[in-house]
Design a protein around this motif. Structure first.
Motif, PDB file in Angstrom:
ATOM      1  N   SER A  55       0.814  -1.225   0.000  1.00 43.56           N
ATOM      2  CA  SER A  55       0.000   0.000   0.000  1.00 43.56           C
ATOM      3  C   SER A  55       0.844   1.269   0.000  1.00 43.56           C
ATOM      4  CB  SER A  55      -0.962   0.010   1.202  1.00 43.56           C
ATOM      5  OG  SER A  55      -1.848  -1.080   1.142  1.00 43.56           O
ATOM      6  N   VAL A  79      -2.147  -1.488  -8.706  1.00 46.19           N
ATOM      7  CA  VAL A  79      -3.024  -1.690  -7.545  1.00 46.19           C
ATOM      8  C   VAL A  79      -3.136  -3.175  -7.217  1.00 46.19           C
ATOM      9  CG1 VAL A  79      -5.397  -1.469  -6.702  1.00 46.19           C
ATOM     10  CG2 VAL A  79      -4.326   0.428  -7.939  1.00 46.19           C
ATOM     11  N   ILE A  84       0.150   1.723  -4.505  1.00 44.31           N
ATOM     12  CA  ILE A  84      -0.776   2.770  -4.907  1.00 44.31           C
ATOM     13  C   ILE A  84      -0.099   3.689  -5.921  1.00 44.31           C
ATOM     14  CG2 ILE A  84      -2.177   4.714  -4.126  1.00 44.31           C
ATOM     15  CD1 ILE A  84      -2.305   3.361  -1.393  1.00 44.31           C
TER      16      ILE A  84
END
Length: 245
Positions: A55, A79, A84
């Motif tokens: 993330s 993703v 991200i």
């Protein structure tokens, strides 16, 4: 009642504030237009250091990826890999920039100093290797840095007089000195200082980084594992040598 109304109005006069800031971001360099290969590479890296990469924001450098890029597919693949995507770099063509923005990417360019109309103008912009001026005195930590802890020495060096456990993270805008075993993550030169250095008595780290250049544990040669080392930047890449005592 009047006083209450005045206080509320004063509180509402400033709802937000936009300020400039700087962050260290990972950059994924596409060597071609093969998005699946890039996604598979990211997944491998995340599996090696999930606490660091999972993330986490990433910028995609497309300077060597050609002109036939499916940005929607690229975004989904990043993703899906577990990071991200926040923007692209290395893109000068307006048509490609428009496609990237339509897919939700920011257009990002590396900061550089440009000098115009001077006799001493350089033909190539180079990153500054000057240490940060006005740096504060070092932050000294005497206790062990436990798993899950994060310590940040803003605008100064960081000195750890103990061990850094796996899952811990130590960050400094300047140099990092570790007088114990480093098992967690160490990031020196977090603001881009190419003169930053990591000094470590016993290297067993999950990740080491200087000015945004990083190695995972599998990138560290066996001859340096568990030894005293000095880690710095040479020719814009990480360099490691034994610590002379």
């Amino acid at each position: 009642m009047v006083n209450l109304s005045i206080n509320l109005n004063n509180a509402m006069t400033k709802t937000t504030e936009l300020k400039g800031s700087s962050f260290t971001l990972s950059a994924l360099h596409l060597i071609d237009g093969d998005i699946k290969k890039a996604s598979d590479h990211l997944k491998e890296k995340i599996e090696l250091a999930p606490n660091f990469f999972a993330s986490a924001p990433v910028v995609i450098d497309i300077s060597n990826a050609g002109k036939d890029i499916n940005f929607e597919q690229l975004k989904v693949a990043i993703v899906d890999a577990g990071m991200i995507p926040v923007g692209i770099s290395g893109c000068k063509e307006q048509a490609l920039q428009n496609q990237a923005k339509s897919a939700g990417f920011a257009i990002m360019n590396a900061a550089r100093t440009v000098k115009e109309n001077t006799a001493a103008e350089s033909t190539e912009a180079e990153p500054s290797s000057q240490p940060v001026q006005g740096r504060e005195s070092a932050l000294i930590i005497r206790t062990p840095v436990r798993s899950g802890q994060q310590i940040y020495a803003k605008n100064r060096d960081l000195i750890i007089l103990n061990h850094v456990s796996a899952g811990a993270e130590i960050i400094a805008d300047g140099c990092i000195h570790i007088y114990g075993t480093l098992r967690g993550r160490a990031l020196a030169g977090a603001n881009g200082d190419l003169e930053a250095t990591i000094f470590c008595q016993n290297l067993q780290s999950e990740l080491i980084s200087v000015a945004g250049n990083y190695w995972l544990s599998d990138n560290i040669q066996d001859e340096f594992w568990g030894k005293g080392v000095v880690i710095s930047i040479t020719d814009n890449t990480l360099s490691i040598e034994h610590l002379a005592l």
